[in-house]
Design an enzyme around this catalytic site. Structure first.
Site, PDB file in Angstrom:
ATOM      1  N   ALA A  21       0.835  -1.207   0.000  1.00  0.00           N
ATOM      2  CA  ALA A  21       0.000   0.000   0.000  1.00  0.00           C
ATOM      3  C   ALA A  21       0.868   1.256   0.000  1.00  0.00           C
ATOM      4  O   ALA A  21       1.944   1.254   0.593  1.00  0.00           O
ATOM      5  CB  ALA A  21      -0.926  -0.011   1.221  1.00  0.00           C
ATOM      6  N   CYS A  58      12.519   4.008   2.672  1.00  0.00           N
ATOM      7  CA  CYS A  58      12.523   5.453   2.385  1.00  0.00           C
ATOM      8  C   CYS A  58      13.161   6.159   3.577  1.00  0.00           C
ATOM      9  O   CYS A  58      12.606   7.088   4.135  1.00  0.00           O
ATOM     10  CB  CYS A  58      11.115   5.968   2.106  1.00  0.00           C
ATOM     11  SG  CYS A  58       9.935   5.724   3.447  1.00  0.00           S
ATOM     12  N   GLU A 110      -0.857  -6.226   1.743  1.00  0.00           N
ATOM     13  CA  GLU A 110      -0.786  -5.178   2.767  1.00  0.00           C
ATOM     14  C   GLU A 110      -1.422  -5.706   4.044  1.00  0.00           C
ATOM     15  O   GLU A 110      -2.543  -6.211   4.018  1.00  0.00           O
ATOM     16  CB  GLU A 110      -1.523  -3.920   2.287  1.00  0.00           C
ATOM     17  CG  GLU A 110      -1.675  -2.841   3.334  1.00  0.00           C
ATOM     18  CD  GLU A 110      -0.346  -2.384   3.932  1.00  0.00           C
ATOM     19  OE1 GLU A 110      -0.266  -2.255   5.170  1.00  0.00           O
ATOM     20  OE2 GLU A 110       0.606  -2.158   3.154  1.00  0.00           O
TER      21      GLU A 110
END
Length: 466
Positions: free
Chosen positions: A107, A226, A129
């Protein structure tokens, strides 16, 4: 932006003389980028800068009001941060034949829709997810993208333990401390802590162990975050190599892209840093699983799992008129679930049965129709599918304001008096269905997807893809 002191101290130690430029970049505006859907758009964006590592990615000069662009809701493009599009380059370089691909932490769907476009035609993509409401957002974006070669599941990563040697490629874009999202998401700054970095690192190792057996010997593992720190990046890359026995798989890049190499260790890693690349923070590294293990034949796995009676999906006889709702329907097998009818690519019919028996499937293939009395109502997913047969239903093209009214699920009247299910389009792109009753039309746009804002742009040029 008030950066946490512990974050600045740690990052200064990592970046040394680069840190001032890095911190300055964090305080600048984020670049805006989108990725086109090649199955719904025939050309690129003239006058817009292309993302160099992604075939269909483009930077925009400013940030349009995407919510009020009907093409966004039609799945013509996906709004995605440019660094994340590096996955396109990795896939096209290392995957040359159809594969079974898992996007484990998928997701909201950016990397999944990218994989559906970048993988060789005929690949099966399973995207998962664990958080239920996020899984439904994932399914929404997959439906809008329109590619039927996809299964959406809502499971813990440990569920995939039972699928030993099933996947050819696994992407683990793992939950992380989110440092790379600081300038896009102020909440990420507030939630950051050194202790959370440690918790994320341990969770990442657990996730990798949970899915390692599901990867076939010789298969590819893609690991990404990230975030910037080495605890969740280079140290995990070394862990994958040393504890799991994975073989690093280098990715060829171009110096002008400004991709930062690994900050420590010898495993080839690819860092996107905002002071040297045009995008947000991303870390990615790629491995191949050693081939010394005996491969479990996938047919054996399918047969064992398929032996369990599937109470949720039944192969059924479908009226010819409903089969005709999709193009090349001979390439699909059809099934029913309660009052609903589905189509799924025939070459993966056993795979779907396998996932029905082992996981919580919330979307697969093309939902075609659901029965209401003696009537079959076409599903919204059919309207957005790239296999929709446009010769079956009457269509009506909508201007911008009417298209937005439809997407708000408001009432309106069609120009035609013909009583039928109408496919509504904007600039030729399907948006969804209405049931025309002559003097009025029942809006069938999904209630949970509707635009909730009453604002309307004054000109069509206010929206994206000018």
């Amino acid at each position: 932006m008030e950066l946490p002191l512990a974050f600045t101290d740690r990052t200064k130690d990592l970046l040394k003389d680069e840190y001032p430029a890095f911190e300055k970049a964090l305080r600048e505006e984020s670049p805006v980028s989108i990725r086109l859907n090649p199955l719904k758009t025939n050309s690129g964006l003239s006058g817009q800068e292309q993302v160099p590592w992604c075939k269909n990615g483009y930077y925009l000069q400013d940030r349009p009001a995407f919510t009020f662009d009907p093409r966004f809701h039609a799945g013509a493009y996906y709004v995605q941060e440019a660094s994340s599009m590096f996955l396109d380059h990795v896939i096209r370089q290392h995957i040359t034949r159809p594969v079974r691909y898992l996007d484990l932490c998928a997701a909201p769907g950016g990397k999944t829709t990218l994989a559906l476009s970048a993988l060789p035609e005929g690949s099966l993509v399973v995207c998962n997810e664990i958080v239920r409401n996020r899984a439904h957002v994932l399914a929404e974006n997959i439906i809008k993208w329109g590619n039927p070669y996809c299964i959406v599941t809502n499971n813990d990563s440990a569920t995939f333990n039972s699928l030993k040697h099933y996947f050819d490629v696994i992407l683990t874009d793992v939950p992380c401390s989110g440092e790379g999202m600081f300038r896009k998401d102020p909440a990420a700054v507030q939630e950051w802590s050194a202790s959370n970095v440690g918790l994320c690192s341990e969770r990442q190792k657990k996730i990798l162990h949970n899915i390692w057996d599901a990867l076939r010997p010789g298969g590819i593992l893609i690991y990404s975050t990230c975030t910037y720190n080495t605890d969740e990046n280079e140290f995990i890359a070394e862990y994958i190599q040393n504890r799991l026995g994975a073989i690093p798989l280098p990715v060829k890049t171009h110096p002008e892209w400004g991709i930062h190499k690994e900050l420590t260790g010898t495993v080839p890693c690819y860092r996107f840093m905002p002071h040297v690349t045009k995008g947000e923070g991303l870390f990615m590294t790629v491995f191949r699983k050693p081939e010394h293990e005996d491969i479990i034949p996938r047919e054996k796995l399918q047969n064992r799992m398929s032996a369990k009676k599937n109470k949720n999906r039944n192969v059924c006889s479908i009226p010819d008129n409903i089969r005709s709702w999709i193009r090349n329907n001979e390439r699909f097998f059809f099934s029913s679930n309660a009052n609903s009818i589905f189509a799924f690519p025939s070459e993966y019919s056993e795979d779907l049965i396998l996932f029905d028996s082992q996981t919580n499937v919330i979307h697969a293939g093309i939902p075609l129709a659901h029965a209401k009395g003696k009537d079959y109502i076409p599903e919204h997913a059919l309207a957005l599918s790239t296999f929709l047969n446009r010769n079956i239903f009457p269509e009506e093209e909508l201007p911008l304001n009417t298209a937005l009214s439809y997407l708000r699920r408001e009432s309106f009247q069609l120009q035609s008096n013909e009583r039928d299910y109408f496919l509504l389009t904007f600039e030729g792109m399907p948006l969804g269905w209405v049931k025309n009753l002559g003097n009025r039309a029942n809006n069938l746009y999904p209630q949970e997807w509707r635009i909730r804002s009453g604002y309307t742009p004054t000109h069509a040029s206010s929206v994206a893809l000018k």
